[in-house]
Design a protein around this motif. Structure first.
Motif, PDB file in Angstrom:
ATOM      1  N   LYS A 116      39.335  31.143  46.795  1.00 19.33           N
ATOM      2  CA  LYS A 116      39.782  31.842  45.775  1.00 19.33           C
ATOM      3  C   LYS A 116      38.878  32.492  44.752  1.00 19.33           C
ATOM      4  O   LYS A 116      39.055  33.775  44.176  1.00 19.33           O
ATOM      5  CB  LYS A 116      40.444  30.852  44.802  1.00 19.33           C
ATOM      6  CG  LYS A 116      42.040  30.256  45.235  1.00 19.33           C
ATOM      7  CD  LYS A 116      42.292  29.336  44.395  1.00 19.33           C
ATOM      8  CE  LYS A 116      43.932  28.967  44.973  1.00 19.33           C
ATOM      9  NZ  LYS A 116      44.598  27.959  44.158  1.00 19.33           N
ATOM     10  N   TRP A 118      36.027  33.868  45.898  1.00 17.22           N
ATOM     11  CA  TRP A 118      35.841  35.253  46.463  1.00 17.22           C
ATOM     12  C   TRP A 118      36.584  36.309  46.501  1.00 17.22           C
ATOM     13  O   TRP A 118      36.395  37.395  46.375  1.00 17.22           O
ATOM     14  CB  TRP A 118      35.352  34.582  47.931  1.00 17.22           C
ATOM     15  CG  TRP A 118      34.900  36.001  49.020  1.00 17.22           C
ATOM     16  CD1 TRP A 118      35.805  36.703  49.839  1.00 17.22           C
ATOM     17  CD2 TRP A 118      33.682  36.732  48.737  1.00 17.22           C
ATOM     18  NE1 TRP A 118      35.132  37.652  50.260  1.00 17.22           N
ATOM     19  CE2 TRP A 118      33.922  37.644  49.493  1.00 17.22           C
ATOM     20  CE3 TRP A 118      32.578  36.581  48.135  1.00 17.22           C
ATOM     21  CZ2 TRP A 118      32.751  38.393  49.922  1.00 17.22           C
ATOM     22  CZ3 TRP A 118      31.588  37.451  48.297  1.00 17.22           C
ATOM     23  CH2 TRP A 118      31.674  38.620  49.366  1.00 17.22           C
ATOM     24  N   SER A 119      38.043  35.996  46.560  1.00 13.39           N
ATOM     25  CA  SER A 119      39.030  36.961  46.195  1.00 13.39           C
ATOM     26  C   SER A 119      38.757  37.780  44.886  1.00 13.39           C
ATOM     27  O   SER A 119      39.007  38.797  44.979  1.00 13.39           O
ATOM     28  CB  SER A 119      40.324  36.228  46.716  1.00 13.39           C
ATOM     29  OG  SER A 119      41.327  37.127  46.419  1.00 13.39           O
ATOM     30  N   LYS A 122      36.054  39.951  44.724  1.00 11.15           N
ATOM     31  CA  LYS A 122      36.231  41.222  45.444  1.00 11.15           C
ATOM     32  C   LYS A 122      37.193  42.010  44.774  1.00 11.15           C
ATOM     33  O   LYS A 122      37.161  43.278  44.338  1.00 11.15           O
ATOM     34  CB  LYS A 122      36.678  40.972  46.843  1.00 11.15           C
ATOM     35  CG  LYS A 122      35.704  40.301  47.814  1.00 11.15           C
ATOM     36  CD  LYS A 122      34.397  40.926  47.689  1.00 11.15           C
ATOM     37  CE  LYS A 122      34.403  42.195  48.792  1.00 11.15           C
ATOM     38  NZ  LYS A 122      33.314  43.012  48.685  1.00 11.15           N
ATOM     39  N   HIS A 123      38.196  41.445  44.192  1.00 13.19           N
ATOM     40  CA  HIS A 123      39.165  42.119  43.333  1.00 13.19           C
ATOM     41  C   HIS A 123      38.642  43.014  42.111  1.00 13.19           C
ATOM     42  O   HIS A 123      38.778  43.965  41.911  1.00 13.19           O
ATOM     43  CB  HIS A 123      40.373  41.247  42.846  1.00 13.19           C
ATOM     44  CG  HIS A 123      41.364  41.982  42.025  1.00 13.19           C
ATOM     45  ND1 HIS A 123      41.206  41.739  40.523  1.00 13.19           N
ATOM     46  CD2 HIS A 123      42.424  42.552  42.178  1.00 13.19           C
ATOM     47  CE1 HIS A 123      42.144  42.439  39.995  1.00 13.19           C
ATOM     48  NE2 HIS A 123      42.936  42.918  41.037  1.00 13.19           N
TER      49      HIS A 123
END
Length: 197
Positions: A116, A118-119, A122-123
């Motif tokens: 979560k 890492w996501s 990147k967002h």
């Protein structure tokens, strides 16, 4: 009366034993047809109906046999060499199996939290890049509008595409270096592909 038929001529033909009668210069043309020298047609031989039936039965049996053969072949699949497993690998299948690792709940929660995070990172990075691109485009458009107000010639020169910026020609190594004095083959080859009927 003789004056009416004065334009009619009779011309004997040298090659064919017939006469052609025609009127010169008029729209009517009288011609006699050439003899065809035909002979009567030969009488067809009557065949025995049993022989005809036997021939038809033989043809039907031959077609049925070929259909059965095609049905047998359609059921067998063509082997694919790339998909078939080698015998040595099939013997080592048990030793190549990885043991199933059971993770604890703490480890699974740690992995979920890391995924979560890492996501989300990147967002945020993607959103920041979009903002930077939008800001650059806005600044560029604003500068062009200011330049257009100052001078139209300078604006057209700024908008014009400069093709001299991309005059780059690269020559790199090819797949294989050329062989000097290479005699190319004449194109004959042996086809070793398998035939499947």
């Amino acid at each position: 009366m003789f004056k009416l038929f004065s334009s009619v001529t009779v011309q004997p033909s040298v090659l064919v034993a017939s006469r052609s009668i025609s009127t010169c210069g008029g729209p009517l043309l009288f011609r006699s047809s050439v003899p065809m020298f035909a002979e009567p047609l030969k009488k067809k031989k009557r065949l025995d109906p049993q022989i005809l039936k036997a021939r038809e039965d033989r043809k039907r049996k031959k077609i049925e046999k070929s259909i059965r053969k095609l049905e047998k072949v359609s059921k067998t699949l063509k082997p694919i060499d790339e998909v078939q497993l080698m015998a040595s690998l099939s013997n080592e299948l048990d030793s190549r199996q990885r043991p199933i690792v059971v993770h604890s709940n703490d480890k699974l929660e740690e992995r979920i939290i890391a995924a979560k995070a890492w996501s989300m990172h990147k967002h945020n990075e993607h959103f920041f890049n979009l903002q930077v691109i939008n800001d650059l485009e806005y600044s560029q458009q604003r500068a062009l509008n200011e330049l257009r107000e100052v001078s139209e010639d300078l604006y057209l020169a700024a908008v014009d595409i400069d093709e001299s910026l991309l005059t780059c020609q690269l020559t790199g190594p090819v797949e294989t270096p050329p062989i000097e004095n290479y005699q190319s083959p004449d194109g004959e080859y042996i086809d070793i592909s398998k035939k499947w009927d």
